[in-house]
Design a protein around this motif. Structure first.
Motif, PDB file in Angstrom:
ATOM      1  N   ASN A   6       3.955  -1.263 -15.032  1.00  0.00           N
ATOM      2  CA  ASN A   6       3.697  -1.564 -13.628  1.00  0.00           C
ATOM      3  C   ASN A   6       2.191  -1.608 -13.414  1.00  0.00           C
ATOM      4  O   ASN A   6       1.518  -0.578 -13.481  1.00  0.00           O
ATOM      5  CB  ASN A   6       4.336  -0.498 -12.727  1.00  0.00           C
ATOM      6  CG  ASN A   6       4.143  -0.807 -11.250  1.00  0.00           C
ATOM      7  OD1 ASN A   6       4.165  -1.962 -10.840  1.00  0.00           O
ATOM      8  ND2 ASN A   6       3.947   0.231 -10.455  1.00  0.00           N
ATOM      9  N   ILE A   8      -1.007  -1.694 -11.248  1.00  0.00           N
ATOM     10  CA  ILE A   8      -1.375  -1.274  -9.897  1.00  0.00           C
ATOM     11  C   ILE A   8      -2.847  -1.592  -9.683  1.00  0.00           C
ATOM     12  O   ILE A   8      -3.707  -1.177 -10.462  1.00  0.00           O
ATOM     13  CB  ILE A   8      -1.133   0.238  -9.692  1.00  0.00           C
ATOM     14  CG1 ILE A   8       0.358   0.563  -9.864  1.00  0.00           C
ATOM     15  CG2 ILE A   8      -1.621   0.676  -8.314  1.00  0.00           C
ATOM     16  CD1 ILE A   8       0.669   2.049  -9.827  1.00  0.00           C
ATOM     17  N   ASN A  47       1.012  -3.970  -6.323  1.00  0.00           N
ATOM     18  CA  ASN A  47       1.396  -3.722  -7.712  1.00  0.00           C
ATOM     19  C   ASN A  47       2.220  -4.882  -8.246  1.00  0.00           C
ATOM     20  O   ASN A  47       2.729  -5.702  -7.477  1.00  0.00           O
ATOM     21  CB  ASN A  47       2.161  -2.404  -7.855  1.00  0.00           C
ATOM     22  CG  ASN A  47       3.534  -2.463  -7.212  1.00  0.00           C
ATOM     23  OD1 ASN A  47       3.652  -2.558  -5.985  1.00  0.00           O
ATOM     24  ND2 ASN A  47       4.574  -2.398  -8.027  1.00  0.00           N
ATOM     25  N   ASP A 179       2.417   3.218 -15.663  1.00  0.00           N
ATOM     26  CA  ASP A 179       1.613   2.426 -14.746  1.00  0.00           C
ATOM     27  C   ASP A 179       0.297   2.083 -15.424  1.00  0.00           C
ATOM     28  O   ASP A 179      -0.293   2.923 -16.106  1.00  0.00           O
ATOM     29  CB  ASP A 179       1.306   3.213 -13.459  1.00  0.00           C
ATOM     30  CG  ASP A 179       2.546   3.484 -12.627  1.00  0.00           C
ATOM     31  OD1 ASP A 179       3.507   2.689 -12.701  1.00  0.00           O
ATOM     32  OD2 ASP A 179       2.553   4.507 -11.907  1.00  0.00           O
TER      33      ASP A 179
END
Length: 200
Positions: A6, A8, A47, A179
């Motif tokens: 992910n 961000i 994101n 992340d």
């Protein structure tokens, strides 16, 4: 197991910077590699989730502009570009000389080829201008590279990684999900760090 990532954007970016995700072949060779994934229009505070698949496919582009079928490929496998009664084709041919490498040998009588690896249907690594008798060797670390591109590019055109900047290597070894957080920018360099890592 595929890896869930992910991206961000926690940066100070005010220029709608594009984020490039690409591979680096440990075995050097010619060519101008393109980004595997380009994250566009992801403003600070936003994101972009994506999946890094473990499965890899191999194929090649021949001198006539034809793309062969793609075959599943893993480190330690050897493939050959061959001429058949039906035309140019790719075939699995046993084991590679190096257990970490994926090899593609050009056994055609004439014509150079461009060896290509794909992940999730998108070009991940390539080796151009492999002449008859030549060999392309891909050795890929369990990692991705991530960088930025300040100028805009069309969504349907490849983005050269040589145009990128702030490049960082992100190790994916043993990771199930994480992340990737981008900080910095305007005027500091962008930085990329892994956070909320879940190990496999």
């Amino acid at each position: 197991m595929d890896i869930r990532l992910n991206f961000i954007n926690d940066s100070n970016d005010t220029h709608n910077t594009q984020v490039l995700i690409f591979s680096q072949n440990v075995t050097p060779g010619p060519g101008d590699a393109s980004a595997w994934t380009v994250i566009r229009n992801c403003a600070p505070g936003s994101n972009h989730p994506f999946v890094y698949p473990m499965a890899t496919m191999i194929g090649y582009l021949d001198s006539y502009g034809n793309y062969t079928q793609r075959l599943p490929a893993e480190p330690g496998q050897r493939f050959e570009a061959v001429f058949t009664n039906a035309g140019d084709a790719i075939q699995a041919k046993g084991t590679a000389a190096t257990p970490r490498a994926i090899e593609l040998a050009n056994t055609l009588r004439e014509g150079t080829i461009t060896a290509q690896l794909f992940k999730d249907g998108r070009l991940y690594a390539s080796a151009p201008a492999i002449a008859p008798g030549g060999l392309a060797e891909f050795v890929l670390e369990p990692s991705i590279w991530i960088g930025t591109l300040s100028q805009r590019s069309a969504e349907d055109s490849p983005v050269s990684i040589t145009m990128g900047q702030d490049n960082s290597e992100i190790s994916l070894l043993g990771i199930a999900s994480a992340d990737i957080v981008m900080t910095g920018g305007d005027p500091d360099p962008f930085r990329f760090t892994l956070q909320n890592v879940v190990m496999a």
